[in-house]
Design a protein around this motif. Structure first.
Motif, short mmCIF file in Angstrom:
data_model
loop_
_atom_site.label_atom_id
_atom_site.label_comp_id
_atom_site.label_asym_id
_atom_site.label_seq_id
_atom_site.Cartn_x
_atom_site.Cartn_y
_atom_site.Cartn_z
N PRO A 287 -7.51 -11.02 8.00
CA PRO A 287 -8.12 -9.86 7.34
C PRO A 287 -7.29 -9.43 6.13
O PRO A 287 -6.05 -9.41 6.20
CB PRO A 287 -8.10 -8.79 8.43
N VAL A 288 -7.96 -9.11 5.06
CA VAL A 288 -7.31 -8.61 3.85
C VAL A 288 -7.99 -7.31 3.45
O VAL A 288 -9.19 -7.29 3.18
CB VAL A 288 -7.39 -9.62 2.69
N VAL A 289 -7.23 -6.22 3.43
CA VAL A 289 -7.78 -4.93 3.04
C VAL A 289 -7.41 -4.68 1.57
O VAL A 289 -6.26 -4.88 1.17
CB VAL A 289 -7.25 -3.79 3.94
N THR A 290 -8.41 -4.30 0.79
CA THR A 290 -8.18 -3.98 -0.63
C THR A 290 -8.44 -2.49 -0.84
O THR A 290 -9.51 -1.99 -0.52
CB THR A 290 -9.12 -4.80 -1.54
N VAL A 291 -7.43 -1.82 -1.37
CA VAL A 291 -7.51 -0.38 -1.63
C VAL A 291 -7.54 -0.17 -3.14
O VAL A 291 -6.60 -0.56 -3.85
CB VAL A 291 -6.32 0.37 -1.01
N SER A 292 -8.62 0.45 -3.63
CA SER A 292 -8.76 0.73 -5.06
C SER A 292 -8.58 2.22 -5.30
O SER A 292 -9.26 3.04 -4.68
CB SER A 292 -10.14 0.28 -5.56
N ILE A 293 -7.65 2.56 -6.18
CA ILE A 293 -7.29 3.95 -6.43
C ILE A 293 -7.55 4.27 -7.89
O ILE A 293 -7.08 3.56 -8.79
CB ILE A 293 -5.81 4.21 -6.09
N THR A 294 -8.30 5.32 -8.14
CA THR A 294 -8.50 5.82 -9.50
C THR A 294 -8.05 7.28 -9.54
O THR A 294 -8.06 7.98 -8.54
CB THR A 294 -9.97 5.73 -9.94
N GLY A 295 -7.65 7.73 -10.74
CA GLY A 295 -7.23 9.11 -10.89
C GLY A 295 -7.06 9.46 -12.35
O GLY A 295 -7.06 8.59 -13.23
#
Length: 382
Positions: A287-295
């Protein structure tokens, strides 16, 4: 005439119940904070073998079953009562017992009062108790059965002992429970849903499928301050994280209102309007979790004089945040076997196929999952 009799009976009933409640209140004690520790380890020596059972030889050490030490922080009723009347219960006291139930019974026997948790604001658990899952389960089992014990009470860990934290009232201008409540309310960086509560620890016990960070209190200037965070994953104590590591964890889970980015002393930005999206895919069987963060960032220190400089500044900010997240994720996986993104709790909705593979296997998932991060920051006041 009949209506008059009914009205009179209703008024008498109201007086009767009001009188009973008044008597009940006089027989209750209302702690604002509770500290719960395990006794310090005690040792005893064994004797000889009897009836076929192996008993430790004289001189060998054996740890005895430790009792709970429960400390109470009560309000100073002289400060809040119009008449200045106080009760005969001290503002702070500690009692020992095999479990919370027996401690409460001991309190009733010693004070002729019963404990009422309706006004409880904080529970502080000693580190020696938070690391003992069996004793912690027993504590939560009794807590669940309390009619007046709410689940949304703020939860802390005492770095030395919970009892010591509750004694730091000289500089807090009132009860420790009120001080801790106000301390949490003043933390503007956090989303309210991130606050650890007794209820979130109970959910950990029942579900064992998520990561919970509990603020650790230490003494600083005779006041309690948050110096670190205790990590509990799948109802197992994993260790202590620094405040900086905890902030990275909270950022990856979308639990922060603002985040300070400081690539160097000449560039500091406050990131707000943070949005976090998470996806989980299977790559090469893992499993590979991808977290995308914008701000959106506002510069507190530093400035850009052109669109090109703005772009370069944004690139530095993004790389700084990305590096911090990757470094923290790697450390927590290697040293604590923690998935900082807490993605297992949402796995059923993110990837149904992987959920079927790791159903009821949260520890195995945390060991296998890889974390990837994407960061996109827009500077507004360059």
């Amino acid at each position: 005439m009949r209506k008059s009799r009914i009205l009179a009976a209703a008024c008498m009933g109201m007086l009767f119940w009001g009188g009973c409640e008044s008597v009940e209140l006089e027989q209750r004690s209302f702690p604002l904070a509770v500290g719960i520790d395990l006794q310090e380890a005690q040792e005893k020596t064994g004797g000889k073998e009897t009836e076929g059972k192996q008993v430790k030889e004289k001189g060998e050490e054996e740890e005895t079953e430790r009792k709970l030490v429960v400390s109470f922080d009560f309000p100073d009723l002289a400060q809040i009562s119009d008449k200045g009347k106080t009760v005969d219960t001290p503002m702070a006291m500690s009692l020992e017992g095999d479990d919370l139930f027996h401690v409460e019974k001991s309190y009733e026997n010693n004070t002729n009062r019963i404990l009422d948790y309706n006004h409880l604001k904080a529970v502080v658990i000693g580190e020696n108790l938070i690391s003992e899952p069996k004793r912690l389960r027993n504590l939560l089992l009794v807590w669940e059965q309390q009619e007046r014990a709410a689940r949304n009470i703020s939860l802390f860990v005492g770095s030395s002992s919970a009892a010591k934290i509750l004694t730091l009232t000289e500089e807090t201008e009132g009860s420790m429970g009120t001080y801790l409540e106000e301390m949490l309310e003043s933390q503007k960086d956090f989303s309210q849903k991130k606050i650890a509560t007794v209820g979130s620890l109970i959910n950990q016990w029942h579900n064992q499928n998520e990561l919970l960070l509990i603020p650790v209190l230490t003494e600083q200037g005779n006041r309690p301050t948050v110096s670190a965070y205790a990590a509990i994953e799948n109802f197992e104590y994993r260790g202590i994280l620094t405040v900086e590591e905890a902030m990275q964890v909270f950022l990856s889970q979308g639990l922060l209102e603002t985040f300070t980015c400081e690539p160097d002393k000449e560039e500091v930005a406050e990131i707000s309007n943070i949005r976090v999206t998470t996806s989980v895919e299977q790559e090469e069987g893992q499993p590979v979790v991808t977290v995308s963060i914008t701000g959106q960032g506002r510069m507190k220190i530093g400035q850009a004089n052109s669109v090109g400089q703005q772009y370069q500044m944004e690139q530095r900010m993004e790389q700084h945040i990305l590096t911090g997240l990757q470094r923290c994720a790697g450390k927590l996986r290697e040293e604590y076997e923690i998935d900082m993104t807490n993605s297992y709790i949402s796995l059923g909705g993110l990837n149904r196929g992987l959920y079927q593979v790791y159903k009821n296997l949260p520890d195995e998932y945390s060991q296998n999952v890889q974390q990837m991060f994407e960061v996109d920051i827009e500077i507004l006041n360059w």
